[in-house]
Design an enzyme around this catalytic site. Structure first.
Site, PDB file in Angstrom:
ATOM      1  N   ASP A 205      43.245 152.713  -9.384  1.00  0.00           N
ATOM      2  CA  ASP A 205      42.152 151.741  -9.376  1.00  0.00           C
ATOM      3  C   ASP A 205      42.339 150.802  -8.196  1.00  0.00           C
ATOM      4  O   ASP A 205      43.320 150.044  -8.138  1.00  0.00           O
ATOM      5  CB  ASP A 205      42.120 150.942 -10.674  1.00  0.00           C
ATOM      6  CG  ASP A 205      41.063 149.854 -10.638  1.00  0.00           C
ATOM      7  OD1 ASP A 205      39.907 150.156 -10.305  1.00  0.00           O
ATOM      8  OD2 ASP A 205      41.403 148.681 -10.921  1.00  0.00           O
TER       9      ASP A 205
ATOM     10  N   GLY B 137      41.331 147.606  -6.581  1.00  0.00           N
ATOM     11  CA  GLY B 137      40.683 146.334  -6.843  1.00  0.00           C
ATOM     12  C   GLY B 137      40.711 145.447  -5.620  1.00  0.00           C
ATOM     13  O   GLY B 137      41.329 145.779  -4.598  1.00  0.00           O
ATOM     14  N   ASN B 138      40.071 144.297  -5.718  1.00  0.00           N
ATOM     15  CA  ASN B 138      40.012 143.385  -4.585  1.00  0.00           C
ATOM     16  C   ASN B 138      41.356 142.753  -4.260  1.00  0.00           C
ATOM     17  O   ASN B 138      41.615 142.407  -3.111  1.00  0.00           O
ATOM     18  CB  ASN B 138      38.989 142.281  -4.862  1.00  0.00           C
ATOM     19  CG  ASN B 138      37.567 142.794  -4.845  1.00  0.00           C
ATOM     20  OD1 ASN B 138      37.071 143.222  -3.821  1.00  0.00           O
ATOM     21  ND2 ASN B 138      36.916 142.771  -6.000  1.00  0.00           N
TER      22      ASN B 138
ATOM     23  N   ALA C 288      32.664 151.311  -9.989  1.00  0.00           N
ATOM     24  CA  ALA C 288      33.443 152.403 -10.572  1.00  0.00           C
ATOM     25  C   ALA C 288      34.370 151.927 -11.681  1.00  0.00           C
ATOM     26  O   ALA C 288      34.580 152.635 -12.676  1.00  0.00           O
ATOM     27  CB  ALA C 288      34.251 153.095  -9.474  1.00  0.00           C
ATOM     28  N   ASP C 289      34.940 150.728 -11.543  1.00  0.00           N
ATOM     29  CA  ASP C 289      35.851 150.253 -12.584  1.00  0.00           C
ATOM     30  C   ASP C 289      35.120 149.982 -13.893  1.00  0.00           C
ATOM     31  O   ASP C 289      35.662 150.210 -14.978  1.00  0.00           O
ATOM     32  CB  ASP C 289      36.617 149.015 -12.113  1.00  0.00           C
ATOM     33  CG  ASP C 289      35.702 147.858 -11.719  1.00  0.00           C
ATOM     34  OD1 ASP C 289      34.516 148.089 -11.403  1.00  0.00           O
ATOM     35  OD2 ASP C 289      36.191 146.707 -11.702  1.00  0.00           O
TER      36      ASP C 289
ATOM     37  N   THR D 299      39.552 139.531 -10.282  1.00  0.00           N
ATOM     38  CA  THR D 299      38.997 138.663  -9.250  1.00  0.00           C
ATOM     39  C   THR D 299      37.668 138.084  -9.715  1.00  0.00           C
ATOM     40  O   THR D 299      37.352 136.916  -9.476  1.00  0.00           O
ATOM     41  CB  THR D 299      38.803 139.442  -7.943  1.00  0.00           C
ATOM     42  OG1 THR D 299      40.049 140.051  -7.583  1.00  0.00           O
ATOM     43  CG2 THR D 299      38.347 138.531  -6.827  1.00  0.00           C
TER      44      THR D 299
END
Length: 260
Positions: free
Chosen positions: A6, A8-9, A109-110, A133
């Site tokens: 995954d 992520g930011n 997508a998450d 975030t």
């Protein structure tokens, strides 16, 4: 064993999913827009080796990403360390969940992955709280369809805005204070972040319940869910592996469809 990633930011999380779709171990590296696929491959190679993971046991890989600049690089990095292309969560990939949005292709997508896991593992309708975030509160209805949700700034995002926009407020560790009515500046900030976010989540959940029209199961995930959700008035189950489990389910569904 499946490599589930995954992007992520803030962090890239990857778990090694076993035959029971449990992630063992779960590993993290920082998200870095300046990194190349070779740099990511080296970092992943090293951390997997340090964790004792036998990369030859990987049967496949799947990636969800909310950082488009890194998605393709991560695909190439996986190819470098595993020798095969991963599946990328997005349009064209079978998820087993109907997306009832104005533009289904815009769903991150998450959120697809957490919705898929919630549909499989929790009573429906189900509300999913993902605290990263950004904090997202989304709904899978009783028919198993993703019907939408709400988004608000995450705790770290709020804290950064608060400290950068003021001269006297310090950076703090995010944890619950002893009392809501704090007597020190740092504790007052902690109270605002914890109780403020818990109250915001409760308010969203109250409105969701009105619109859903019936009780819903509620599950939280993300690094901060375990910290904040105990202060909510609603009963919320915490499942830190929800997203990775969703990726495993999506991978399995696409293997089945390819065999037909």
């Amino acid at each position: 064993m499946i490599l589930a990633i995954d992007v992520g930011n803030t962090h890239i999380t990857f778990g090694c999913l076993n035959d029971e779709n449990q992630a063992e171990p779960v590993l993290r590296i920082p998200t870095d827009l300046r990194e190349t696929e070779f740099g990511y491959a080296v970092k992943m190679h090293e951390i997997l080796d340090l964790s004792g993971v036998d990369r030859s046991q990987f049967q496949g890989a799947i990636v969800s990403s909310v950082v488009p600049q890194i998605t393709e690089m991560m695909k190439r990095a996986v190819k470098l360390i595993c020798g095969f292309d991963p599946l990328i969560v997005g349009p064209g990939l079978k998820s087993g969940i109907k997306i009832e949005l104005d533009d289904p292709g815009t769903l991150a997508a998450d959120l697809i992955a957490t919705a898929v896991a919630a549909k499989e593992e929790y009573p429906l309708p189900c509300v999913i709280i993902d605290m990263g975030t950004a904090t997202t509160v989304t709904v899978v209805d009783e028919k198993g369809s993703y019907i939408g949700g709400a988004i608000m700034p995450g705790i770290f995002t709020s804290l950064n805005a608060l400290t950068q926009g003021t001269s006297l407020l310090p950076s703090i560790e995010i944890k619950a204070p002893k009392k809501a009515i704090a007597k020190a500046t740092s504790d007052a900030m902690k109270a605002g972040l914890i109780y403020g976010n818990a109250g915001s989540i409760d308010g969203i959940l109250d409105e969701f319940e009105k619109e859903i029209g019936k009780p819903a199961s509620i599950v939280s995930t993300g690094g901060l869910g375990k910290l904040v959700c105990p202060y909510c008035k609603h009963e919320i189950k915490h499942d830190p592996m929800l997203l990775l489990k969703g990726l495993g389910i999506i991978w399995q569904k696409n293997q089945k469809s390819r065999k037909k």
